[in-house]
Design a protein around this motif. Structure first.
Motif, short mmCIF file in Angstrom:
data_model
loop_
_atom_site.label_atom_id
_atom_site.label_comp_id
_atom_site.label_asym_id
_atom_site.label_seq_id
_atom_site.Cartn_x
_atom_site.Cartn_y
_atom_site.Cartn_z
N ARG A 1 40.00 33.20 31.36
CA ARG A 1 41.10 33.40 31.91
C ARG A 1 40.96 33.61 33.30
NH1 ARG A 1 45.33 38.15 30.62
NH2 ARG A 1 43.52 39.02 31.13
N ALA B 1 48.07 43.09 34.36
CA ALA B 1 47.33 42.06 33.98
C ALA B 1 47.87 40.86 34.64
CB ALA B 1 47.12 42.05 32.61
N PRO C 1 47.45 42.00 44.52
CA PRO C 1 46.56 41.16 43.62
C PRO C 1 46.45 39.71 43.41
CG PRO C 1 47.57 43.14 42.67
CD PRO C 1 48.19 42.98 44.01
N ARG D 1 55.00 26.39 32.36
CA ARG D 1 53.96 27.43 32.72
C ARG D 1 54.98 28.58 33.46
NH1 ARG D 1 50.46 26.26 37.34
NH2 ARG D 1 48.65 27.56 36.92
N GLU E 1 54.90 41.11 29.12
CA GLU E 1 54.30 41.87 28.18
C GLU E 1 53.30 42.75 29.05
OE1 GLU E 1 52.15 38.90 25.94
OE2 GLU E 1 53.95 38.62 24.64
N ASP E 2 52.76 42.21 30.16
CA ASP E 2 51.80 43.08 30.99
C ASP E 2 51.72 42.79 32.50
OD1 ASP E 2 49.60 44.86 31.96
OD2 ASP E 2 48.10 44.03 30.09
N ALA F 1 44.49 45.80 42.59
CA ALA F 1 45.42 46.46 41.51
C ALA F 1 45.48 47.73 41.84
CB ALA F 1 45.05 46.57 40.26
N LEU G 1 39.20 39.28 38.49
CA LEU G 1 38.80 40.48 37.63
C LEU G 1 39.12 40.26 36.04
CD1 LEU G 1 37.96 43.50 37.57
CD2 LEU G 1 40.16 43.98 37.80
N GLU H 1 49.50 40.27 37.41
CA GLU H 1 48.97 40.32 38.85
C GLU H 1 47.66 39.76 38.91
OE1 GLU H 1 50.34 41.17 41.82
OE2 GLU H 1 52.35 41.06 41.50
N LEU H 2 46.76 40.32 38.06
CA LEU H 2 45.50 40.12 38.13
C LEU H 2 44.89 38.67 37.85
CD1 LEU H 2 44.00 43.55 36.45
CD2 LEU H 2 43.89 42.92 39.00
N VAL H 3 45.88 38.07 37.28
CA VAL H 3 45.49 36.94 36.88
C VAL H 3 46.22 35.78 37.94
CG1 VAL H 3 46.09 35.30 34.99
CG2 VAL H 3 44.97 37.07 34.34
N ARG I 1 39.16 47.51 40.58
CA ARG I 1 40.55 47.48 40.52
C ARG I 1 40.81 47.53 42.06
NH1 ARG I 1 44.18 47.76 36.30
NH2 ARG I 1 45.64 48.66 37.84
N ARG J 1 56.68 35.55 30.34
CA ARG J 1 56.38 36.20 29.21
C ARG J 1 55.30 37.07 29.32
NH1 ARG J 1 55.75 31.58 25.50
NH2 ARG J 1 54.66 33.02 23.96
N ALA K 1 39.98 44.18 43.49
CA ALA K 1 40.97 43.09 43.05
C ALA K 1 42.32 43.26 43.46
CB ALA K 1 40.76 43.15 41.54
N GLU L 1 47.70 29.19 26.29
CA GLU L 1 48.74 29.71 27.35
C GLU L 1 48.29 30.79 27.91
OE1 GLU L 1 51.72 30.86 24.58
OE2 GLU L 1 52.94 28.83 24.55
N ARG M 1 42.74 43.09 28.19
CA ARG M 1 44.30 42.91 28.73
C ARG M 1 44.64 41.45 28.52
NH1 ARG M 1 45.11 47.13 32.26
NH2 ARG M 1 47.25 46.56 32.75
N LEU M 2 44.53 40.81 27.45
CA LEU M 2 45.28 39.29 27.26
C LEU M 2 46.71 39.92 26.95
CD1 LEU M 2 42.60 37.55 24.76
CD2 LEU M 2 42.87 37.65 27.26
N PHE M 3 47.42 38.67 27.05
CA PHE M 3 48.92 38.63 26.86
C PHE M 3 49.14 38.25 25.31
CE2 PHE M 3 49.57 39.14 31.15
CZ PHE M 3 48.98 38.05 31.84
N PRO M 4 49.24 39.55 24.46
CA PRO M 4 49.33 39.20 23.03
C PRO M 4 50.12 38.28 22.42
CG PRO M 4 50.25 41.46 23.60
CD PRO M 4 49.75 40.79 24.87
N GLY M 5 51.38 38.06 22.89
CA GLY M 5 52.24 37.12 22.50
C GLY M 5 51.94 35.79 23.01
N LEU M 6 51.14 35.31 23.71
CA LEU M 6 50.87 34.07 24.07
C LEU M 6 49.53 33.36 23.58
CD1 LEU M 6 52.65 34.84 26.64
CD2 LEU M 6 51.16 33.76 28.11
N VAL N 1 48.08 30.03 31.98
CA VAL N 1 49.11 31.16 32.74
C VAL N 1 48.35 31.42 34.10
CG1 VAL N 1 48.74 33.39 32.28
CG2 VAL N 1 51.00 32.20 31.89
N ALA N 2 47.00 31.40 34.14
CA ALA N 2 46.15 31.94 35.17
C ALA N 2 46.38 31.00 36.33
CB ALA N 2 44.84 32.15 34.73
N TRP O 1 55.75 30.61 30.58
CA TRP O 1 54.57 31.39 30.15
C TRP O 1 54.61 32.86 31.06
CZ3 TRP O 1 51.18 26.51 29.92
CH2 TRP O 1 51.60 25.76 28.88
N ARG O 2 54.68 32.54 32.49
CA ARG O 2 54.26 33.49 33.16
C ARG O 2 55.38 34.51 33.15
NH1 ARG O 2 51.99 30.86 38.89
NH2 ARG O 2 49.87 31.06 37.99
#
Lengths: 335, 292, 235
Positions: free
Chosen positions: C145, B180, C72, B166, B176-177, C52, C82, B182-184, C47, B172, C50, C97, C88-93, C101-102, B169-170
């Motif tokens: 998520r 986003a 946040p 985990r 990547e972003d 941000a 939010l 932080e928002l999660v 935002r 990575r 949330a 995941e 805004r997904l994580f494209p490589g996951l 990850v959340a 993943w966090r």
């Protein structure tokens, strides 16, 4: 509303600078050769600071490898003098060589992103250093002297070198000054502020950056020439050393990145520190490094940039001022 | 046989460069920062191990185990003080700040330890000197094998961490972003600090290997940084396994270069690096459009 | 019970003021639709809630506590989630995941299994990289998520943007289910019809200010449209 370039302050100041240059020409006639040599060192620092600022402050190009061109200037002089040219002609030739070599380098270097450019230039300096070390004619690893300068009597030699240094410094600072005042200069400021926006307005970013890169190469080459003329003996470890980059970064960050006057102030400051702590060794370098890092993090506009911002002062008429006369308060915005 | 020997030595040397480069690559992958003090941090790790060996006579391995937590803490502190701030500032700030830091570390080391050269080769027992003779002219050094095995283990462990945990993943996700993330609910500051601590720890391992296989002094840092960066670029920036391959390519280039001329080894590595830069970024438009 | 209170909020981007003096309150279990033209300040407001976006002035209170300066990721552990504009997904996951990850706030109704139950089309795509998903699938993962943290307040920013109507239907069906279970939701939506269908209350923004607020049932379309476009503005 009027758009002005000159203010009373900048008029006075520029006249003062011109007067100062005239006075400086008299220095070798009045002062001891030791002092003249030190002042030559100061001029070298001013030149280097201005050139690094041209790259990073106006072009956004952070190079940790300008010592490559310093080395080309220094070893180029020795090389051309060895071919039979008179020393001072060899110096001019070496400067031209440094600028010329920068052109093919720029073809790929300018496409690199920040870190790759910074370290890429450093590696180029290292490669040049290694090449020199292999050449017996250039003194290999142990160094070489510009013995051809011995034909001149020391006082004259020091004087000629000082005048050459003064000439180079004025020349390159003037070139930068006029570059910044021209329409080219405005586009350079735009590139510095927001490259993508500038590009979308048609500013030819690549050509502008190349111009700065080549100018800085010429200038650093000139500095290298002056180093060998001033100290007579050079070795690859010192001439191609990344220490030069450390000095340039300190001078410009502390003086004021992206301002015209800042690097000059930074150079004077470094010169003062160096002459005070002559054998301070590692401690003063710790201070230099810490100062550079702290300024980068907390005072990115440097000493002069902060003063300029607070006081709305502009000594050299490089930017524009919008003077709003309507409400009588003479509110001014400077770029 | 000498070519094969050179290739083998190159792989071993390259594994060492890969370990040096691993932390640099990780920091770049997660934070887009190139830490110009990375080499000096490796050397700092070597010095801490050296102090332990000097005072207690312990073996190099034990010294490293002691040095490791110190370096991890240093990494956290580094991130939370210097790097975090420079992340928020411009593109050039991290380079400038870490460059300044590099000078500070080099010169502080010089003040504390004198400019003398040191080595931990003597404290690694028979590891430093033993080797196996394989079929005539081929000599396989034990140290080389150990470094290669450790390199592969470190890279594999890092990969497993990033793909299967985990926290990985966090990391990575934050890479990547960050917004986003932080928002999660991901604490990006914590992620960055962990990445830096990890990078610095692996750098310290590189420093240990440097100390064992050769000598080091306060100003060895910049050389290690250049090799590490070259390995990262040759292998492809942002690719973890690319860094391992890049390191090995660099090592092989250097040992093959030494076959041409003893003084040519480092140069060969530089030329490979520059060639990769030119090919990858020089672009097809190689024309002299100066007057535009 | 008031779950969320926004008081005189002022949000800026440099010199540009995106949110001006916005105040409103949200009770537990309410669903509020936040509508308005592009640039009205809706995304900025979400935002800010949330965490941000740091407000220039004003306060945000969540569950009675002042969270205006809370970062946040801490607000997520307090129960604010939010679903950002543009997914805004994580494209490589992978999908899984992205969900795992959340953060989770201890045991709650939502976990990977229940999210996949809510969005059955994701089940075969569990190990697919987020970058390879279709728009509708991405939206489902984005909502899932946010749900993974078992939030007390769910914020949704333009979930229908760029999706085919059929897909939006599916997304809203899932949303209605969540709302019926008593979730507190703020929903930014361009599509007025859909917004008025799910929401109990409507807040309309124009140029950073709240220009209309009321029960969805009591507002007629004409009033909403003129507030939306600012057709009848007081000086």
């Amino acid at each position: 509303m009027k758009v002005e370039r000159w203010t009373r302050t900048s008029r006075t100041f520029t006249a003062g600078v011109a007067a100062l240059v005239v006075v400086l020409f008299a220095v070798p006639l009045v002062l001891d050769p030791d002092v003249v040599q030190k002042l030559t060192t100061l001029l070298i620092l001013v030149l280097l600071a201005a050139m690094w600022n041209a790259l990073a402050g106006y072009g956004g190009l952070l190079s940790v490898g300008q010592q490559a061109f310093i080395g080309i200037g220094a070893y180029g002089t020795v090389f051309f003098a060895g071919l039979g040219m008179t020393p001072y002609a060899a110096m001019v030739a070496a400067t031209v060589l440094a600028g010329a070599i920068s052109i093919p380098i720029s073809l790929f270097a300018l496409r690199l992103r920040a870190a790759q450019f910074a370290i890429g230039m450093w590696v180029i300096a290292e490669v040049l250093s290694l090449i020199v070390r292999l050449d017996r004619n250039l003194g290999a690893g142990t160094g070489i002297s510009l013995i051809q300068l011995n034909q001149y009597e020391p006082n004259f030699r020091q004087a000629y070198t000082f005048w050459l240094a003064l000439g180079f410094t004025v020349l390159f600072l003037a070139a930068l000054f006029f570059l910044l005042r021209s329409p080219l200069g405005a586009s350079l400021q735009a590139i510095r502020d927001d490259e993508d926006a500038a590009r979308s307005l048609g500013v030819r970013v690549a050509a502008r950056k190349r111009m700065l890169f080549v100018l800085a190469a010429f200038g650093c080459g000139a500095a290298g020439v002056l180093v060998v003329a001033n100290t007579l003996f050079i070795e690859p470890a010192s001439v191609f050393s990344v220490q030069w980059s450390a000095y340039m970064i300190f001078m410009v960050l502390v003086g004021g990145l992206g301002t015209f006057e800042g690097p000059i102030i930074g150079a004077i400051l470094l010169f003062a520190i160096q002459t005070t702590f002559t054998q301070g060794g590692p401690w003063y370098l710790v201070g230099l490094g810490a100062a550079a890092a702290l300024f980068a993090l907390f005072l990115p506009r440097g000493l002069w940039g902060t003063v300029e911002e607070r006081l709305g002062l502009r000594l050299m008429p490089v930017g524009y001022r919008v003077v709003d006369r309507r409400n009588g308060s003479g509110e001014v915005t400077t770029t | 046989m000498t070519i094969v020997n050179a290739l083998l030595q190159g792989v071993f040397l390259g594994a060492f460069y890969a370990v040096l480069a691993c932390g640099l690559s990780l920091m770049f992958g997660v934070m887009r920062i190139i830490n110009l003090a990375h080499g000096d941090l490796a050397v700092l790790g070597a010095y801490i191990a050296f102090v332990v060996v000097d005072r207690t006579g312990a073996s190099a391995l034990v010294a490293f185990i002691v040095a490791l937590p110190v370096m991890v803490v240093f990494g956290y502190v580094l991130q939370l003080t210097v790097l975090e701030r420079s992340l928020k500032a411009g593109l050039l700030t991290p380079l400038l700040a870490t460059f300044g830091l590099s000078i500070v570390i080099q010169n502080l080391l010089q003040i504390v330890f004198s400019p003398d050269v040191h080595s931990l080769g003597g404290s690694a027992g028979s590891l430093t000197t033993s080797s196996w003779q394989v079929t005539g002219g081929l000599s396989v050094s034990a140290l080389g094998v150990v470094v290669l095995v450790v390199a592969v283990l470190v890279f594999s462990a890092l990969q497993l961490f990033l793909s299967n945990t985990r926290a990985g993943w966090r990391m990575r996700a934050t890479a990547e972003d960050a917004d986003a993330a932080e928002l999660v609910g991901i604490d990006s500051r914590g992620v960055y600090a962990r990445a830096t601590a990890l990078a610095v720890a692996i750098a310290a391992l590189g420093g240990l290997f440097l100390a064992i296989r050769s000598v080091f002094d306060p100003v060895s840092g910049p050389t290690q940084l250049i090799f590490a960066f070259e390995a990262v670029v040759i292998g492809g920036m942002g690719s973890l396994w690319g860094t391992l391959l890049g390191g090995i390519a660099l090592g092989v280039a250097q040992t093959l270069g030494a076959q041409v001329h003893p003084q040519f080894s480092v140069m060969a590595g530089h030329l490979l690096f520059l060639a990769v830069l030119v090919v990858r970024f020089g672009g097809a438009r190689f024309s002299l459009r100066f007057a535009r | 019970m008031t779950l969320l209170a926004v008081r005189d909020l002022d949000c800026r981007y440099g010199l540009l003021q995106a949110v001006r003096g916005v105040s409103f309150e949200l009770a537990q279990g309410e669903t509020v639709a936040l509508i308005g033209a592009n640039g009205a300040g809706k995304t900025t407001l979400l935002r800010a809630i949330a965490g941000a976006h740091r407000p220039h002035a004003g306060a945000i209170l969540f569950g009675g506590a002042d969270v205006t300066r809370t970062p946040p990721h801490r607000r997520v552990s307090l129960g604010v989630a939010l679903v950002p504009e543009g997914r805004r997904l994580f494209p490589g996951l992978t999908v899984e995941e992205n969900l795992r990850v959340a953060a989770s706030r201890g045991r709650g109704r939502w976990n990977v299994a229940s999210v996949l139950e809510l969005f059955p089309m994701l089940q075969p795509r569990r190990r697919a990289l987020a970058a390879s998903l279709s728009g509708g699938e991405q939206q489902a993962v984005a909502i899932g998520r946010a749900l993974m943290s078992n939030p007390r307040l769910l914020l949704l920013d333009e979930v229908s943007l760029g999706l085919a109507p059929v897909v939006v239907d599916a997304v809203y069906r899932a949303l209605e289910g969540i709302i019926q279970e008593g979730a507190t939701v703020v929903l930014v939506e361009q599509d007025l019809t859909r917004a008025l269908q799910v929401a109990g209350r409507v807040v309309c923004m124009l140029e950073g200010r709240v220009v209309l607020e009321g029960e969805a049932a009591s507002l007629d379309r004409e009033r909403v449209v003129s507030a939306y476009f600012g057709l009848r503005r007081s000086a």
